[in-house]
Design an enzyme around this catalytic site. Sequence first.
Site, PDB file in Angstrom:
ATOM      1  N   ASP A 116     -46.350  78.741   1.039  1.00  0.00           N
ATOM      2  CA  ASP A 116     -45.760  78.835   2.387  1.00  0.00           C
ATOM      3  C   ASP A 116     -46.257  80.107   3.081  1.00  0.00           C
ATOM      4  O   ASP A 116     -46.467  80.127   4.301  1.00  0.00           O
ATOM      5  CB  ASP A 116     -44.227  78.855   2.269  1.00  0.00           C
ATOM      6  CG  ASP A 116     -43.539  78.175   3.442  1.00  0.00           C
ATOM      7  OD1 ASP A 116     -44.166  78.019   4.489  1.00  0.00           O
ATOM      8  OD2 ASP A 116     -42.349  77.824   3.310  1.00  0.00           O
ATOM      9  N   HIS A 170     -34.180  76.179   0.689  1.00  0.00           N
ATOM     10  CA  HIS A 170     -35.402  76.818   1.197  1.00  0.00           C
ATOM     11  C   HIS A 170     -35.110  77.262   2.631  1.00  0.00           C
ATOM     12  O   HIS A 170     -34.996  76.422   3.532  1.00  0.00           O
ATOM     13  CB  HIS A 170     -36.527  75.767   1.126  1.00  0.00           C
ATOM     14  CG  HIS A 170     -37.843  76.169   1.697  1.00  0.00           C
ATOM     15  ND1 HIS A 170     -38.972  76.350   0.905  1.00  0.00           N
ATOM     16  CD2 HIS A 170     -38.262  76.385   2.968  1.00  0.00           C
ATOM     17  CE1 HIS A 170     -40.002  76.663   1.682  1.00  0.00           C
ATOM     18  NE2 HIS A 170     -39.611  76.681   2.939  1.00  0.00           N
ATOM     19  N   CYS A 192     -44.490  77.283   8.713  1.00  0.00           N
ATOM     20  CA  CYS A 192     -45.241  76.036   8.785  1.00  0.00           C
ATOM     21  C   CYS A 192     -46.140  76.045  10.023  1.00  0.00           C
ATOM     22  O   CYS A 192     -45.655  76.207  11.144  1.00  0.00           O
ATOM     23  CB  CYS A 192     -44.272  74.852   8.869  1.00  0.00           C
ATOM     24  SG  CYS A 192     -45.108  73.293   9.167  1.00  0.00           S
TER      25      CYS A 192
HETATM   26  N1  COA Z   1     -56.586  66.608  -0.210  1.00  0.00           N
HETATM   27  C1  COA Z   1     -57.850  66.737   0.273  1.00  0.00           C
HETATM   28  N2  COA Z   1     -58.325  66.025   1.285  1.00  0.00           N
HETATM   29  C2  COA Z   1     -57.505  65.114   1.830  1.00  0.00           C
HETATM   30  C3  COA Z   1     -56.189  64.920   1.389  1.00  0.00           C
HETATM   31  C4  COA Z   1     -55.731  65.732   0.331  1.00  0.00           C
HETATM   32  N3  COA Z   1     -54.486  65.646  -0.143  1.00  0.00           N
HETATM   33  N4  COA Z   1     -55.621  63.955   2.114  1.00  0.00           N
HETATM   34  C5  COA Z   1     -56.534  63.539   3.009  1.00  0.00           C
HETATM   35  N5  COA Z   1     -57.685  64.234   2.825  1.00  0.00           N
HETATM   36  C6  COA Z   1     -58.923  64.125   3.579  1.00  0.00           C
HETATM   37  C7  COA Z   1     -59.458  62.705   3.591  1.00  0.00           C
HETATM   38  O1  COA Z   1     -60.255  62.475   2.442  1.00  0.00           O
HETATM   39  C8  COA Z   1     -60.251  62.670   4.869  1.00  0.00           C
HETATM   40  O2  COA Z   1     -61.467  63.359   4.670  1.00  0.00           O
HETATM   41  P1  COA Z   1     -62.814  62.905   5.464  1.00  0.00           P
HETATM   42  O3  COA Z   1     -62.517  63.160   6.940  1.00  0.00           O
HETATM   43  O4  COA Z   1     -63.861  63.831   4.923  1.00  0.00           O
HETATM   44  O5  COA Z   1     -63.010  61.476   5.140  1.00  0.00           O
HETATM   45  C9  COA Z   1     -59.421  63.536   5.807  1.00  0.00           C
HETATM   46  O6  COA Z   1     -58.653  64.399   4.944  1.00  0.00           O
HETATM   47  C10 COA Z   1     -58.484  62.748   6.676  1.00  0.00           C
HETATM   48  O7  COA Z   1     -57.768  61.847   5.861  1.00  0.00           O
HETATM   49  P2  COA Z   1     -56.474  61.046   6.385  1.00  0.00           P
HETATM   50  O8  COA Z   1     -55.949  60.225   5.265  1.00  0.00           O
HETATM   51  O9  COA Z   1     -56.828  60.385   7.673  1.00  0.00           O
HETATM   52  O10 COA Z   1     -55.456  62.212   6.577  1.00  0.00           O
HETATM   53  P3  COA Z   1     -54.876  62.806   7.919  1.00  0.00           P
HETATM   54  O11 COA Z   1     -55.965  63.452   8.719  1.00  0.00           O
HETATM   55  O12 COA Z   1     -54.012  61.783   8.564  1.00  0.00           O
HETATM   56  O13 COA Z   1     -53.956  63.969   7.320  1.00  0.00           O
HETATM   57  C11 COA Z   1     -52.515  64.819   5.631  1.00  0.00           C
HETATM   58  C12 COA Z   1     -52.808  63.669   6.573  1.00  0.00           C
HETATM   59  C13 COA Z   1     -51.093  64.676   5.132  1.00  0.00           C
HETATM   60  C14 COA Z   1     -53.449  64.766   4.464  1.00  0.00           C
HETATM   61  C15 COA Z   1     -52.698  66.150   6.372  1.00  0.00           C
HETATM   62  O14 COA Z   1     -52.026  66.099   7.586  1.00  0.00           O
HETATM   63  C16 COA Z   1     -52.218  67.347   5.597  1.00  0.00           C
HETATM   64  O15 COA Z   1     -52.754  67.679   4.537  1.00  0.00           O
HETATM   65  N6  COA Z   1     -51.244  68.082   6.156  1.00  0.00           N
HETATM   66  C17 COA Z   1     -50.783  69.288   5.555  1.00  0.00           C
HETATM   67  C18 COA Z   1     -49.343  69.465   5.794  1.00  0.00           C
HETATM   68  C19 COA Z   1     -48.860  70.791   5.293  1.00  0.00           C
HETATM   69  O16 COA Z   1     -49.195  71.259   4.226  1.00  0.00           O
HETATM   70  N7  COA Z   1     -48.039  71.439   6.125  1.00  0.00           N
HETATM   71  C20 COA Z   1     -47.468  72.703   5.829  1.00  0.00           C
HETATM   72  C21 COA Z   1     -46.441  72.674   4.793  1.00  0.00           C
HETATM   73  S1  COA Z   1     -44.987  71.795   5.136  1.00  0.00           S
HETATM   74 ZN    ZN Z   2     -41.073  76.728   4.469  1.00  0.00          ZN
END
Ligand code: COA
Ligand code: ZN
Length: 312
Positions: free
Chosen positions: A22, A213, A246
């Site tokens: 975080d 949290h 976040c």
């Molecule tokens: N690890 C690594 N790469 C990932 C992944 C993961 N867990 N999940 C998706 N990807 C990659 C895909 O392979 C794809 O790659 P490419 O463009 O090279 O083909 C790309 O990310 C997009 O994939 P998609 O399934 O369309 O994901 P998205 O763009 O809709 O994103 C999440 C969805 C959830 C993966 C993304 O929003 C995310 O990781 N968010 C983080 C949230 C977070 O941690 N917030 C703070 C804490 S609460």
């Molecule tokens: Zn938090």
Amino acid sequence: MTKPLSNKLNKRIYIQEVVTRDGFQAESAFIPTQEKITLIDRLSNAGYAKIEVSSFTSTKAIPMLADAEAVMQGIKRVPGVEYTALIPNLKGAERALAVGVDEFNLVMSVSEAHNQANLKMSREDSFKALSSVIELAHANKTPVNISLSTSFGCPMTGITPLKELMHWIERFSAQGIRGITICDTTGMANPAQVQEVCEFAQYKHPNLQWTLHFHNTRGMGLANALAAVNSGIDRFDSSLGGLGGCPYAPGATGNICTEELVHMLDLMGLKTHVQIDALLECSKDLQKLVGRTLPSQLLMAGKVDRIYAAPC
Ligand code: COA
Ligand code: ZN
């Protein structure tokens, strides 16, 4: 009337450090992998119950934590400390399994708007995706915790109704998970609300491992932690120096500060088993690492046993 604190003396409170997840996820400059490993290794010997090492999220979404595998593989694991990681989907779970995390910490928001902003999908789609992650975890005998973001309030939709939080708690608890973290993502909770939510959740599901949290965005963080302790909660996420937030929640700021939480609980006679002096040293060095003063008031003021020379 509040219950007397004496009936809680000596109670163990489990502290879970989240600074390298975080905390670091919202930093503007990338923290070098070796610095992350060194910090976790120091924290591993300070008495924590659990450390959230990193997150296996999309490296495009959270570039600061793109080195999750390297960090997980680089740390020296200390027996008795659990090493968990945040996981948003199946791809993240497979990455985490490959490097042997002790727990999957799956994330989803109670607020539809925040789930869309953070995870780019509806809550229903998240729930479906996380259900297959839970199956994978069960097949690999990995315990699952669910972190429910915006459990008390969402910066885009306002206060979260308890009924809505309970809806997701019920659905996840039916899937054989170990625990749930109730997250106040942008510091909107107040102590009365915390007490009501914690008492109701524990009453409904006494066998789940509950974690609270809190973020200190509006200065209510430690008051909320105390309200949670008074309602029977014994497990908290907190962040060294109060770093955190976040990136997908407007107005988000740092978590409650670990050294302040430990200092307060230990003074009250509760037992965190965390070595406060070691934390303060790590927090001082963390300030140098991120290049700015951290929100930790304890770091500024020192512990209550700090004695000043009398003015002449
Ligand atoms: N690890 C690594 N790469 C990932 C992944 C993961 N867990 N999940 C998706 N990807 C990659 C895909 O392979 C794809 O790659 P490419 O463009 O090279 O083909 C790309 O990310 C997009 O994939 P998609 O399934 O369309 O994901 P998205 O763009 O809709 O994103 C999440 C969805 C959830 C993966 C993304 O929003 C995310 O990781 N968010 C983080 C949230 C977070 O941690 N917030 C703070 C804490 S609460
Ligand atoms: Zn938090």
